[in-house]
Design an enzyme around this catalytic site. Structure first.
Site, short mmCIF file in Angstrom:
data_model
loop_
_atom_site.label_atom_id
_atom_site.label_comp_id
_atom_site.label_asym_id
_atom_site.label_seq_id
_atom_site.Cartn_x
_atom_site.Cartn_y
_atom_site.Cartn_z
N HIS A 194 7.25 -14.45 -88.51
CA HIS A 194 7.42 -15.45 -87.45
C HIS A 194 7.45 -16.85 -88.01
CE1 HIS A 194 6.49 -12.05 -84.88
NE2 HIS A 194 7.38 -12.64 -84.15
N GLU A 438 12.05 -2.43 -79.19
CA GLU A 438 11.71 -2.85 -80.55
C GLU A 438 10.78 -1.85 -81.24
OE1 GLU A 438 9.89 -6.72 -80.45
OE2 GLU A 438 8.77 -6.30 -78.62
N ASP A 462 11.26 -6.31 -85.02
CA ASP A 462 10.24 -5.26 -85.00
C ASP A 462 10.85 -3.87 -85.13
OD1 ASP A 462 7.63 -6.43 -84.88
OD2 ASP A 462 8.25 -7.31 -82.98
C1 PEP Z 1 12.03 -8.89 -82.38
O1 PEP Z 1 11.07 -8.19 -82.69
O2 PEP Z 1 13.19 -8.70 -82.79
C2 PEP Z 1 11.84 -10.07 -81.51
C3 PEP Z 1 12.86 -10.79 -81.07
O3 PEP Z 1 10.57 -10.40 -81.18
P1 PEP Z 1 9.58 -11.19 -82.15
O4 PEP Z 1 10.36 -11.61 -83.37
O5 PEP Z 1 9.06 -12.35 -81.38
O6 PEP Z 1 8.52 -10.16 -82.45
MG MG Z 2 9.23 -8.36 -81.58
#
Ligand code: PEP
Ligand code: MG
Length: 578
Positions: A194, A438, A462
């Protein structure tokens, strides 16, 4: 002396500036007194940590390539000598024996005393040597704490600086962005963490996974960060600086040309209309989303509202924040994702009081956490529902893995609707509720989920992590992170087809959607809705408007059939040249 350090490019862009080392002296150190009977054992623990730190530095020294400037080896030798110095090795033992303090605390006290002496020096060069003390002390502290990635809070002024840290939390990144950081460089972390996503969305050039780079960098070193190549050039000469400044201007020219696409419709060469929306985390993203002409917000990550504060925001505050997003989007649809806290998205950098779990990504995160804590979840559900009175809102649930969870969520939404009805508060009774796909279980059963929901959105960040069993923040296994893995492609295909069969829209909001290399492949697989970070939107739009869906479909089928990964990549390149 110029030399280069190589890591993983996590956020494109070039930055030229001075290094600011952060958090080196800020390891969270436990402080407690040791029982008399345990004192010798504590001394022994300290001795082992020093020996391990020495071995670690020795190993780093061994790995210096023979053709590297000798100064680097000398630099490490200095640290090794410091580890033999009684100021670092004996003084803490005295504090353990005489005052009964634990080893980490004793070492910290001695570090503070030494740093105070250096701080009082007039000579600038000598003053910066305190970094060396921190490097050495931290190497020992990490051994004592048995941690490679201590979570730390960064502070200080980062304006125009290239911040170097062992690791950064998303919360730290946000704080630094506020102070105008020029680039981020970390020893750990993968390009899909993130923090990396945040860096991209903040347009901060970033390089991650720069292992053992700490000893090669010092505060105020001039460096060039190339976030696309994942390279950091230390001590560049004038010619190199001129070359990179030219590259910066070229990149700016490409961006200016793409900006012209802002008002163009998102339609392929063979006339397919595609929905291209933006992912939003911070208010600044929203501004960019509007500037690049996004057709709405396909993923609004609400967790950033919950960060860097003691208490979570209440219903009213959330309602205000969401309606603000609605207003800024000038009536375009907004997909608000319910809280996805846990794993690498913590509310602050230090996780006070959080239980230690061995697999946080498999633990109590996202909808699991929300269902366990309705006191946290219900105000958000109510706030989202209330926002729907002001325009087209969709609610999106992250990390669903079972239909039982979905049933619970739908039940809670129903209860919130009833409460709002009773209180006479307006909301859109037809507000669509969808889910992120996901988790492999959800992708495999996408047809079942699709029947209960109004839309699906594929979260590849994910989905890839859970399908290939690789921690998205662990750079050691980053080499396995492959959106083209046949298992990932099959799950994406299954999800798109499940949506098509039931007649509900399927979007993709993971980072794969924002990587222009995959745009044609996804068009060919039948994806019609992309949600990407605003900084990638125009590049993706450019590819969409230059693509033929029918031709892409043939290529996508071939890519999906190929077993060898190199052939798959070659096919993708061929497809992108069409
Ligand atoms: C993902 O998992 O692709 C997603 C968009 O959510 P995040 O990156 O916030 O976990
Ligand atoms: Mg995600």
């Amino acid at each position: 002396m110029t030399f280069s350090l190589h890591g993983i490019g996590a956020s494109k862009g070039i930055a030229i500036g001075k290094v600011h080392m952060v958090a080196r002296g800020l390891v969270d150190v436990p402080e407690y007194f040791v029982e008399k009977s345990e004192i010798e054992r504590e001394v022994e623990r300290f001795g082992i940590a020093v020996a391990e730190a020495r071995a670690e530095l020795g190993a780093v020294r061994e790995h210096i390539p023979p053709d590297t400037d000798t100064d680097i080896a000398a630099f490490i030798d200095t640290h090794l000598l410091m580890l033999d110095d009684s100021a670092i090795t004996s003084a803490p033992i005295r504090l353990i024996r005489e005052e009964g303090r634990n080893a980490e605390w004793a070492l910290k006290l001695q570090r503070d005393a030494l740093v105070a002496v250096f701080d009082a020096m007039d000579d600038d060069y000598l003053r910066t040597r305190k970094n060396d003390i921190d490097h050495v002390v931290n190497t020992v502290q990490m051994r004592l704490l048995h941690t490679e990635k201590p979570l730390r809070r960064a502070d200080g002024s980062f304006a125009g600086k290239i911040v170097f840290a062992d690791d950064l939390t998303p919360a730290d990144t946000v704080l630094m962005q506020h102070q105008g950081v020029a680039a981020l460089v970390t020893e750990f972390g993968g390009p899909n963490s993130h923090t990396a996503i945040l860096a991209r969305s903040l347009r901060i050039p970033a390089v991650v996974g720069l292992h053992n780079a700490g000893p090669y960098l010092r505060d105020e070193d001039t460096v060039i960060v190339d976030g696309r190549k994942g390279v950091v050039l230390v001590g560049p000469d004038d010619q190199t600086v001129r070359h990179y400044k030219k590259r910066q201007r070229e990149i700016e020219r490409i961006h200016a040309a793409r900006r012209k696409l802002r008002f163009a419709p998102t339609v392929t060469c063979d006339g397919e209309s595609i929905v291209l929306q933006a992912n939003v985390e911070l208010p600044a993203d929203l501004e960019t989303a509007v500037q690049v002409g996004a057709q709405g917000i396909g993923l609004y990550r609400t967790e950033y509202l919950f960060m860097n504060r003691d208490e979570p925001p209440g219903e009213e505050e959330q309602y205000q924040a969401y309606t603000e997003v609605m207003r800024a989007g000038e009536g375009a649809p907004v997909t608000i994702r319910t809280l996805d806290l846990g794993a690498d998205k913590q509310v602050d950098g230090s996780r006070p009081g959080a239980p230690v779990t061995s697999n946080p990504a498999l633990g109590l995160r996202a909808v699991r956490l929300c269902l366990k804590e309705p006191g946290l979840f219900r105000p958000q559900l109510r706030a989202i529902l209330r926002t729907s009175a002001h325009g087209p809102v969709r609610m999106m649930i992250p990390m669903l893995s079972t239909t039982a969870e979905l049933a619970q969520v739908l039940e809670l939404i129903k209860a919130c609707r009833k409460e709002l009805d009773e209180a006479g508060q307006p909301y859109d009774k037809t507000m669509p509720v969808g889910a992120m796909i996901e988790v492999p279980a959800a992708a495999i059963c996408a047809d079942i989920f699709a029947r209960e929901l109004d839309f699906l959105s594929i979260g590849t960040n994910d989905l890839i992590q859970y399908t290939i069993a690789i921690d998205r923040v662990d750079d050691e296994v980053n080499y396995l992170y492959d959106p083209l893995h046949p298992a990932v492609l099959r799950l994406i295909q299954m999800t798109i087809r499940s949506g098509q069969k039931v007649g509900i829209p399927v979007a993709m909001c993971g980072e794969m959607a924002g990587d222009a290399r995959y745009t044609r492949l996804l068009l060919g697989m039948g994806l019609k809705e992309f949600s990407v970070h605003p900084n990638a939107l125009l590049e993706v739009k450019q590819v969409i408007t230059e693509s033929h869906v029918r031709e892409s479909r043939k290529f996508s089928q071939r890519v999906m059939r190929v077993i060898k990964s190199t052939t798959r990549s070659a096919l993708l390149e061929e497809m992108n040249r069409l």
